[in-house]
Design an enzyme around this catalytic site. Structure first.
Site, PDB file in Angstrom:
ATOM      1  N   SER A   1       0.831  -1.202   0.000  1.00 18.56           N
ATOM      2  CA  SER A   1       0.000   0.000   0.000  1.00 18.56           C
ATOM      3  C   SER A   1       0.864   1.250   0.000  1.00 18.56           C
ATOM      4  O   SER A   1       1.661   1.465   0.915  1.00 18.56           O
ATOM      5  CB  SER A   1      -0.915   0.013   1.228  1.00 18.56           C
ATOM      6  OG  SER A   1      -1.568   1.264   1.331  1.00 18.56           O
TER       7      SER A   1
ATOM      8  N   HIS B   1      -1.131  -1.245  -4.279  1.00 23.06           N
ATOM      9  CA  HIS B   1      -2.426  -0.867  -3.713  1.00 23.06           C
ATOM     10  C   HIS B   1      -2.478   0.644  -3.505  1.00 23.06           C
ATOM     11  O   HIS B   1      -1.620   1.214  -2.816  1.00 23.06           O
ATOM     12  CB  HIS B   1      -2.628  -1.593  -2.376  1.00 23.06           C
ATOM     13  CG  HIS B   1      -4.017  -1.485  -1.827  1.00 23.06           C
ATOM     14  ND1 HIS B   1      -5.059  -2.269  -2.280  1.00 23.06           N
ATOM     15  CD2 HIS B   1      -4.535  -0.694  -0.862  1.00 23.06           C
ATOM     16  CE1 HIS B   1      -6.153  -1.971  -1.605  1.00 23.06           C
ATOM     17  NE2 HIS B   1      -5.864  -1.011  -0.745  1.00 23.06           N
TER      18      HIS B   1
ATOM     19  N   ASP C   1      -4.713   3.670  -2.084  1.00 27.81           N
ATOM     20  CA  ASP C   1      -5.847   4.046  -1.241  1.00 27.81           C
ATOM     21  C   ASP C   1      -6.332   5.436  -1.612  1.00 27.81           C
ATOM     22  O   ASP C   1      -5.599   6.425  -1.465  1.00 27.81           O
ATOM     23  CB  ASP C   1      -5.441   4.024   0.232  1.00 27.81           C
ATOM     24  CG  ASP C   1      -5.178   2.619   0.737  1.00 27.81           C
ATOM     25  OD1 ASP C   1      -6.124   1.809   0.729  1.00 27.81           O
ATOM     26  OD2 ASP C   1      -4.034   2.326   1.131  1.00 27.81           O
TER      27      ASP C   1
ATOM     28  N   MET D   1      -8.999   8.249  -0.743  1.00 33.14           N
ATOM     29  CA  MET D   1      -9.907   8.697   0.325  1.00 33.14           C
ATOM     30  C   MET D   1     -10.369  10.126   0.044  1.00 33.14           C
ATOM     31  O   MET D   1      -9.589  10.953  -0.425  1.00 33.14           O
ATOM     32  CB  MET D   1      -9.207   8.646   1.683  1.00 33.14           C
ATOM     33  CG  MET D   1      -8.567   7.317   2.013  1.00 33.14           C
ATOM     34  SD  MET D   1      -7.832   7.316   3.661  1.00 33.14           S
ATOM     35  CE  MET D   1      -6.847   5.828   3.592  1.00 33.14           C
TER      36      MET D   1
ATOM     37  N   HIS E   1      -8.283   1.188  -4.318  1.00 29.90           N
ATOM     38  CA  HIS E   1      -9.315   0.988  -3.296  1.00 29.90           C
ATOM     39  C   HIS E   1      -9.979   2.332  -3.035  1.00 29.90           C
ATOM     40  O   HIS E   1      -9.376   3.225  -2.437  1.00 29.90           O
ATOM     41  CB  HIS E   1      -8.664   0.428  -2.025  1.00 29.90           C
ATOM     42  CG  HIS E   1      -9.602   0.247  -0.886  1.00 29.90           C
ATOM     43  ND1 HIS E   1      -9.163   0.012   0.403  1.00 29.90           N
ATOM     44  CD2 HIS E   1     -10.957   0.272  -0.818  1.00 29.90           C
ATOM     45  CE1 HIS E   1     -10.203  -0.105   1.200  1.00 29.90           C
ATOM     46  NE2 HIS E   1     -11.303   0.052   0.490  1.00 29.90           N
TER      47      HIS E   1
ATOM     48  N   MET F   1     -12.200   4.557  -1.153  1.00 34.28           N
ATOM     49  CA  MET F   1     -12.920   4.837   0.096  1.00 34.28           C
ATOM     50  C   MET F   1     -13.551   6.207  -0.063  1.00 34.28           C
ATOM     51  O   MET F   1     -13.153   7.190   0.556  1.00 34.28           O
ATOM     52  CB  MET F   1     -11.950   4.772   1.276  1.00 34.28           C
ATOM     53  CG  MET F   1     -11.497   3.360   1.587  1.00 34.28           C
ATOM     54  SD  MET F   1     -10.100   3.277   2.727  1.00 34.28           S
ATOM     55  CE  MET F   1      -8.726   3.388   1.558  1.00 34.28           C
TER      56      MET F   1
ATOM     57  N   MET G   1     -12.252  -5.769   4.942  1.00 34.38           N
ATOM     58  CA  MET G   1     -11.419  -4.849   5.709  1.00 34.38           C
ATOM     59  C   MET G   1     -11.162  -5.428   7.099  1.00 34.38           C
ATOM     60  O   MET G   1     -12.093  -5.839   7.795  1.00 34.38           O
ATOM     61  CB  MET G   1     -12.106  -3.489   5.844  1.00 34.38           C
ATOM     62  CG  MET G   1     -12.212  -2.702   4.542  1.00 34.38           C
ATOM     63  SD  MET G   1     -10.602  -2.275   3.842  1.00 34.38           S
ATOM     64  CE  MET G   1      -9.893  -1.257   5.143  1.00 34.38           C
TER      65      MET G   1
ATOM     66  N   PHE H   1      -7.415   5.118   7.765  1.00 33.43           N
ATOM     67  CA  PHE H   1      -6.088   5.438   8.269  1.00 33.43           C
ATOM     68  C   PHE H   1      -5.178   4.216   8.138  1.00 33.43           C
ATOM     69  O   PHE H   1      -5.616   3.085   8.333  1.00 33.43           O
ATOM     70  CB  PHE H   1      -6.134   5.850   9.747  1.00 33.43           C
ATOM     71  CG  PHE H   1      -6.897   7.109  10.007  1.00 33.43           C
ATOM     72  CD1 PHE H   1      -6.287   8.352   9.906  1.00 33.43           C
ATOM     73  CD2 PHE H   1      -8.237   7.064  10.336  1.00 33.43           C
ATOM     74  CE1 PHE H   1      -6.991   9.512  10.142  1.00 33.43           C
ATOM     75  CE2 PHE H   1      -8.965   8.215  10.569  1.00 33.43           C
ATOM     76  CZ  PHE H   1      -8.339   9.452  10.470  1.00 33.43           C
TER      77      PHE H   1
ATOM     78  N   ASP I   1      -7.234  -6.284   4.016  1.00 33.27           N
ATOM     79  CA  ASP I   1      -6.538  -5.007   4.078  1.00 33.27           C
ATOM     80  C   ASP I   1      -6.681  -4.439   5.482  1.00 33.27           C
ATOM     81  O   ASP I   1      -7.789  -4.208   5.945  1.00 33.27           O
ATOM     82  CB  ASP I   1      -7.144  -4.050   3.046  1.00 33.27           C
ATOM     83  CG  ASP I   1      -6.470  -2.685   3.027  1.00 33.27           C
ATOM     84  OD1 ASP I   1      -5.477  -2.481   3.751  1.00 33.27           O
ATOM     85  OD2 ASP I   1      -6.946  -1.807   2.268  1.00 33.27           O
ATOM     86  N   GLY I   2      -5.530  -4.226   6.132  1.00 34.61           N
ATOM     87  CA  GLY I   2      -5.543  -3.609   7.446  1.00 34.61           C
ATOM     88  C   GLY I   2      -4.768  -4.405   8.473  1.00 34.61           C
ATOM     89  O   GLY I   2      -5.184  -5.494   8.860  1.00 34.61           O
ATOM     90  N   GLY I   3      -3.620  -3.886   8.872  1.00 38.34           N
ATOM     91  CA  GLY I   3      -2.829  -4.553   9.895  1.00 38.34           C
ATOM     92  C   GLY I   3      -2.184  -5.851   9.453  1.00 38.34           C
ATOM     93  O   GLY I   3      -1.805  -6.674  10.296  1.00 38.34           O
TER      94      GLY I   3
ATOM     95  N   GLY J   1       1.008  -2.473   4.248  1.00 35.13           N
ATOM     96  CA  GLY J   1       1.554  -1.123   4.179  1.00 35.13           C
ATOM     97  C   GLY J   1       2.884  -0.987   4.887  1.00 35.13           C
ATOM     98  O   GLY J   1       3.948  -1.162   4.297  1.00 35.13           O
ATOM     99  N   SER J   2       2.823  -0.723   6.179  1.00 31.51           N
ATOM    100  CA  SER J   2       4.055  -0.522   6.944  1.00 31.51           C
ATOM    101  C   SER J   2       4.912  -1.773   7.001  1.00 31.51           C
ATOM    102  O   SER J   2       6.136  -1.691   7.129  1.00 31.51           O
ATOM    103  CB  SER J   2       3.718  -0.041   8.364  1.00 31.51           C
ATOM    104  OG  SER J   2       2.828  -0.931   9.010  1.00 31.51           O
TER     105      SER J   2
END
Length: 230
Positions: A7, A36, A38, A40, A69, A71, A140, A146, A178-180, A200-201
């Site tokens: 991401s 990816h 994002d 927003m 994606h 959002m 998600m 965020f 997606d997420g964490g 992501g991170s």
């Protein structure tokens, strides 16, 4: 086969073209499957990122296909423009789309993969009949809006139920999370049935992002075991 989609929300926005190249494959080693993106709008989610012009610029800067994606509110109005900007896959939110079947068909007709995302509190079951219209379903595993949030373990049963519905209908669609997603959570997601992972991170926070992509992919494939098609 597991797919890893880094991401760019976790990348350096001042150097997006360079950051995209950091996850490309080199010297025969595989890199990211998709990038990816994002999007927003500060309405559907409380954050503002980037739009179609940046997607168009990224498309020219990397050979990695773009997984957008959205959002955003009114995806029925805006999503087709992201295909025109160069996205290879466009994900809209079930909670925001006025006519999801029509939108998915329009995205496909323009030449991209059509995907639908569900927030953590949105169940999959009401959308079972829509699955054949989609190329991918995104569950998600954090609240959208965020980056850097902690993975929600309570989403694992939902991932399993979604995989069961996909298999029930004999669909060759992808199941994305997606997420964490990180080296400490990706195995649980793969075991539950996901085969496309947004990180992501866990990627851009690594010293070697491309190597991080390969390590995550290996973890996911080992956890999923033999026999699952990507």
């Amino acid at each position: 086969m597991a797919q890893i989609n880094p991401s760019i929300l976790s990348a350096d926005f001042a150097r997006l073209a360079e950051e995209a190249r950091r996850v490309e494959g080199t010297d025969g080693a595989a890199g990211a499957d998709w990038l990816h993106v994002d999007v927003m709008d500060n309405h559907f989610v409380p954050n503002l990122t980037l739009g179609a012009p940046v997607v168009e610029s990224l498309r020219q800067a990397t050979d990695i296909p773009l997984d957008c994606h959205l959002m955003i509110e009114e995806p029925d109005r805006w999503a087709p423009g992201f295909v025109e900007a160069g996205a290879g896959s466009v994900t809209f939110h079930a909670e925001a789309a006025a006519a999801p079947v029509r939108l998915a068909r329009e995205i496909r007709a323009k030449g991209a993969r059509a995907s639908m995302a569900l927030k953590p509190a949105t169940p999959i079951e009401p959308y079972e009949d829509l699955l054949p219209e989609l190329d991918m379903l995104l569950v998600m595993t954090v609240e959208p809006g965020f980056g850097g949030q902690a993975f929600l373990d309570i989403m694992l049963p939902k991932i399993r139920r979604t995989r069961q519905l996909i298999d029930k209908h004999g669909l060759q669609m992808w199941l994305q999370v997606d997420g964490g997603v990180s080296d400490s959570t990706i195995e649980r997601c793969a075991e539950a049935g996901a085969d496309v992972f947004v990180a992501g991170s866990a990627v851009y926070g690594a010293e070697d992002p491309a190597a991080a992509v390969r390590a995550l992919r290996q973890q996911a494939e080992e956890a999923a075991g033999p026999g699952r098609e990507g």
